[in-house]
Design a protein around this motif. Sequence first.
Motif, PDB file in Angstrom:
ATOM      1  N   ALA A 109      12.158   3.926  -4.549  1.00 36.42           N
ATOM      2  CA  ALA A 109      12.234   5.362  -4.819  1.00 36.42           C
ATOM      3  C   ALA A 109      12.207   5.639  -6.318  1.00 36.42           C
ATOM      4  CB  ALA A 109      13.501   5.953  -4.195  1.00 36.42           C
ATOM      5  N   ALA A 110      12.886   4.797  -7.099  1.00 35.54           N
ATOM      6  CA  ALA A 110      12.889   4.981  -8.548  1.00 35.54           C
ATOM      7  C   ALA A 110      11.493   4.773  -9.130  1.00 35.54           C
ATOM      8  CB  ALA A 110      13.883   4.016  -9.194  1.00 35.54           C
ATOM      9  N   MET A 111      10.781   3.783  -8.626  1.00 33.52           N
ATOM     10  CA  MET A 111       9.411   3.544  -9.098  1.00 33.52           C
ATOM     11  C   MET A 111       8.505   4.727  -8.750  1.00 33.52           C
ATOM     12  SD  MET A 111       9.104  -0.490  -8.068  1.00 33.52           S
ATOM     13  CE  MET A 111       7.363  -0.655  -8.490  1.00 33.52           C
TER      14      MET A 111
ATOM     15  N   PRO B 224       2.839   4.759   0.511  1.00 33.70           N
ATOM     16  CA  PRO B 224       4.239   4.665   0.109  1.00 33.70           C
ATOM     17  C   PRO B 224       4.683   3.217  -0.065  1.00 33.70           C
ATOM     18  CG  PRO B 224       4.091   5.160   2.445  1.00 33.70           C
ATOM     19  CD  PRO B 224       2.685   5.228   1.911  1.00 33.70           C
ATOM     20  N   LEU B 225       5.547   2.995  -1.042  1.00 33.20           N
ATOM     21  CA  LEU B 225       6.010   1.651  -1.348  1.00 33.20           C
ATOM     22  C   LEU B 225       6.953   1.136  -0.269  1.00 33.20           C
ATOM     23  CD1 LEU B 225       6.833   2.099  -5.148  1.00 33.20           C
ATOM     24  CD2 LEU B 225       4.714   1.254  -4.131  1.00 33.20           C
ATOM     25  N   ALA B 226       6.983  -0.184  -0.147  1.00 33.10           N
ATOM     26  CA  ALA B 226       7.933  -0.803   0.774  1.00 33.10           C
ATOM     27  C   ALA B 226       9.352  -0.506   0.314  1.00 33.10           C
ATOM     28  CB  ALA B 226       7.701  -2.309   0.827  1.00 33.10           C
ATOM     29  N   ARG B 227      10.250  -0.392   1.261  1.00 34.06           N
ATOM     30  CA  ARG B 227      11.623  -0.007   0.940  1.00 34.06           C
ATOM     31  C   ARG B 227      12.381  -1.123   0.233  1.00 34.06           C
ATOM     32  NH1 ARG B 227      15.950  -0.282   5.701  1.00 34.06           N
ATOM     33  NH2 ARG B 227      17.114  -1.089   3.925  1.00 34.06           N
ATOM     34  N   GLY B 228      13.373  -0.706  -0.543  1.00 35.48           N
ATOM     35  CA  GLY B 228      14.345  -1.620  -1.136  1.00 35.48           C
ATOM     36  C   GLY B 228      13.745  -2.782  -1.885  1.00 35.48           C
ATOM     37  N   TRP B 229      14.273  -3.979  -1.616  1.00 37.97           N
ATOM     38  CA  TRP B 229      13.871  -5.186  -2.325  1.00 37.97           C
ATOM     39  C   TRP B 229      12.562  -5.764  -1.795  1.00 37.97           C
ATOM     40  CZ3 TRP B 229      16.352  -5.465  -6.629  1.00 37.97           C
ATOM     41  CH2 TRP B 229      17.652  -4.972  -6.717  1.00 37.97           C
TER      42      TRP B 229
ATOM     43  N   ALA C  77      21.006 -11.568   0.783  1.00 39.79           N
ATOM     44  CA  ALA C  77      20.833 -11.210   2.191  1.00 39.79           C
ATOM     45  C   ALA C  77      20.045  -9.907   2.326  1.00 39.79           C
ATOM     46  CB  ALA C  77      22.192 -11.072   2.871  1.00 39.79           C
ATOM     47  N   ARG C  78      20.337  -8.954   1.464  1.00 44.61           N
ATOM     48  CA  ARG C  78      19.593  -7.693   1.481  1.00 44.61           C
ATOM     49  C   ARG C  78      18.144  -7.911   1.067  1.00 44.61           C
ATOM     50  NH1 ARG C  78      24.404  -4.254  -1.491  1.00 44.61           N
ATOM     51  NH2 ARG C  78      25.544  -3.642   0.405  1.00 44.61           N
ATOM     52  N   GLN C  79      17.931  -8.758   0.083  1.00 45.02           N
ATOM     53  CA  GLN C  79      16.568  -9.095  -0.317  1.00 45.02           C
ATOM     54  C   GLN C  79      15.785  -9.676   0.862  1.00 45.02           C
ATOM     55  OE1 GLN C  79      16.956 -11.735  -3.812  1.00 45.02           O
ATOM     56  NE2 GLN C  79      15.436 -10.430  -4.775  1.00 45.02           N
ATOM     57  N   TYR C  80      16.391 -10.633   1.542  1.00 46.71           N
ATOM     58  CA  TYR C  80      15.711 -11.292   2.665  1.00 46.71           C
ATOM     59  C   TYR C  80      15.344 -10.264   3.738  1.00 46.71           C
ATOM     60  CZ  TYR C  80      14.524 -15.083   5.873  1.00 46.71           C
ATOM     61  OH  TYR C  80      13.846 -15.939   6.700  1.00 46.71           O
ATOM     62  N   ARG C  81      16.298  -9.393   4.060  1.00 48.56           N
ATOM     63  CA  ARG C  81      16.048  -8.348   5.063  1.00 48.56           C
ATOM     64  C   ARG C  81      14.879  -7.463   4.660  1.00 48.56           C
ATOM     65  NH1 ARG C  81      20.247  -3.835   4.498  1.00 48.56           N
ATOM     66  NH2 ARG C  81      18.927  -3.594   2.645  1.00 48.56           N
ATOM     67  N   ASP C  82      14.883  -6.999   3.411  1.00 49.02           N
ATOM     68  CA  ASP C  82      13.846  -6.052   2.977  1.00 49.02           C
ATOM     69  C   ASP C  82      12.476  -6.718   2.868  1.00 49.02           C
ATOM     70  OD1 ASP C  82      15.797  -4.160   2.913  1.00 49.02           O
ATOM     71  OD2 ASP C  82      15.955  -4.048   0.731  1.00 49.02           O
ATOM     72  N   VAL C  83      12.434  -7.962   2.401  1.00 50.33           N
ATOM     73  CA  VAL C  83      11.160  -8.678   2.329  1.00 50.33           C
ATOM     74  C   VAL C  83      10.619  -8.920   3.735  1.00 50.33           C
ATOM     75  CG1 VAL C  83      10.090 -10.893   1.731  1.00 50.33           C
ATOM     76  CG2 VAL C  83      11.577  -9.730   0.076  1.00 50.33           C
ATOM     77  N   TRP C  84      11.492  -9.323   4.651  1.00 47.29           N
ATOM     78  CA  TRP C  84      11.066  -9.546   6.044  1.00 47.29           C
ATOM     79  C   TRP C  84      10.501  -8.259   6.640  1.00 47.29           C
ATOM     80  CZ3 TRP C  84      11.865  -7.678  10.903  1.00 47.29           C
ATOM     81  CH2 TRP C  84      11.444  -8.490  11.966  1.00 47.29           C
ATOM     82  N   LEU C  85      11.174  -7.137   6.410  1.00 44.91           N
ATOM     83  CA  LEU C  85      10.706  -5.857   6.934  1.00 44.91           C
ATOM     84  C   LEU C  85       9.366  -5.456   6.322  1.00 44.91           C
ATOM     85  CD1 LEU C  85      14.049  -3.821   7.007  1.00 44.91           C
ATOM     86  CD2 LEU C  85      12.663  -4.460   8.992  1.00 44.91           C
TER      87      LEU C  85
END
Length: 242
Positions: free
Chosen positions: A75-77, A177-182, A222-230
């Motif tokens: 969102a910041a980007m 639209p960009l992928a969410r989060g990490w 863990a959050r990185q892994y989740r967001d990359v997987w998604l």
Amino acid sequence: MTTPTPQAAPVGVAAVIPAKDEAERIAATIAAVRAIPGVDLVVVVDDGSADATADIAREAGAVVERHPRNRGKAAAMTTGAARVAREDAGTARPLLFVDADLEGSAANLGVLVPPVARGEVDMTIAILPPQKQAGGGHGFVVRLARKGIHDLTGWQATQPLSGMRCLSRKAFDAATPLARGWGVEVGLTVDVLARGLRVREVSCELHHRVSGRDWRGQLHRARQYRDVWLALAMRRLRRARP
């Protein structure tokens, strides 16, 4: 590996710096970025900071956008790119995305700019050297990201999670639209390549904070892994649609 000396870009470049609670580092990062040849606009997006990041960024000469609450890097980007578009009035200059904690080493991002500004490639990605402080991860997220990008595009990334990138406006728009989060970096790489655009990795002498081995660092990974997987799963689904 020797880092190439940056040359002045033939067109103006806008730097976008997403930042959250970076009051101690943001002024040094902005000063370093403003010294990069070709950079004539620096936009800092304060993503819900509880400290004086926004005020310090303005004092350091940046244009500042602020999210009242934390909305995440993607969102910041997006907010930063939108502000650049308003400032550009149709110029569509390249976008240089910068992590806020790089401080003086951000000046070395200049090597990312010329290949994009000259139209040789559509996106450059920084390859960082070993950091002064070792991180606490085991490489699970990196391996997931690298394999996912290769499976979807055939391209082998050296550092698939690197956030320091220079993109043509065409490349950025192709990935929105960009992928969410990490997952934003992995999504950017897959989307730009999937549209037949050109990507190049470039060695940069950059140094930033790394996450540790404590519970905060483990939660971050863990959050990185989740967001990359998604991000990868969404793109697999998109590709599978008739």
